[in-house]
Scaffold this active site. Structure first.
Site, PDB file in Angstrom:
ATOM      1  CG  HIS A 230     -28.222  34.369 -29.156  1.00  0.00           C
ATOM      2  ND1 HIS A 230     -28.097  34.531 -27.853  1.00  0.00           N
ATOM      3  CD2 HIS A 230     -27.152  35.582 -29.704  1.00  0.00           C
ATOM      4  CE1 HIS A 230     -27.317  35.503 -27.365  1.00  0.00           C
ATOM      5  NE2 HIS A 230     -26.690  35.943 -28.528  1.00  0.00           N
TER       6      HIS A 230
ATOM      7  CB  CYS B 259     -57.709  36.836 -43.936  1.00  0.00           C
ATOM      8  SG  CYS B 259     -56.882  37.090 -45.444  1.00  0.00           S
TER       9      CYS B 259
END
Ligand code: FMN
Length: 189
Positions: free
Chosen positions: A81, A164
């Protein structure tokens, strides 16, 4: 996909974070635009994102292994990271889920994406994507407000058809709009 004029990004390093929204497929189109512009692109995916789209789709464009795990050193120019954070000229997170916005807003480093975001010094551009009720949720609104105060940049969301089956705010903007926002930020606009 509508054609837009592409910039020359041959000296640019773009870190693309993909979280677990169904709009993750648009992040592949964005990767294509960035690679057509000669940018170097590294991709981080959350675990949820890998449930929705395969890392191989990104790897096909970047030629680099997608990073998903904070604890596994993967062979690349960059591996952990801190290295990813220092490598990037800009960190683009598209789609940015409600969950990832919350993690970023409160400084969580619970996965490679959020942990890297804590370590970057470059601009972070967020392209949220979620259901309208999620986007209008006061907790999400508060997280967005906090993130803006902390200096995170936003592109979208826009209104339109959602996966959705409803229609309203929460739809992630198209790859071309994210691309233009990246160019503006890289140019200091
Ligand atoms: C098919 C599917 C689509 C989803 N789309 C979204 C989305 O667009 N936005 C969102 O905030 N969450 C969405 N979710 C829920 C997230 O995947 C879930 O909150 C997950 O924990 C997010 O993790 P991440 O932020 O680490 O990627 C979706 C879940 C499923 C199963």
């Amino acid at each position: 996909m509508a054609q837009i004029p592409l910039s020359n990004l041959s000296d640019r390093k773009i870190l693309l974070g993909v979280s677990g929204g169904v709009a993750a497929f648009k992040a592949v189109a964005l990767t294509s635009l960035l690679r057509q512009s000669q940018a170097q692109v590294e991709v981080i995916m959350t675990k949820a994102a890998t449930q929705l789209i395969g890392p191989a789709s990104f790897q096909a464009f970047t030629g680099r292994a997608v990073k998903t795990n904070i604890f596994v050193a993967q062979e690349s120019v960059t591996s952990n990271h801190i290295q990813l954070a220092q490598w990037a000229d800009i960190f683009v997170i598209a789609p940015a889920t409600a969950n990832t916005l919350a993690g970023l807003s409160w400084g969580f480093g619970h996965n490679l994406l959020t942990c890297t975001a804590l370590a970057v010094t470059c601009p972070i551009l967020l392209a949220p994507a979620m259901n309208t009720h999620m986007w209008n949720n006061p907790i999400v609104r508060d997280n967005v407000r906090r993130l803006k105060e902390f200096g995170f940049h936003f592109v979208g969301p826009t209104q339109g058809h959602l996966s959705c089956g409803t229609s309203g705010p929460g739809r992630m903007v198209e790859a071309e709009e994210i691309y233009s926002a990246i160019i503006n930020l890289l140019d200091g606009r």
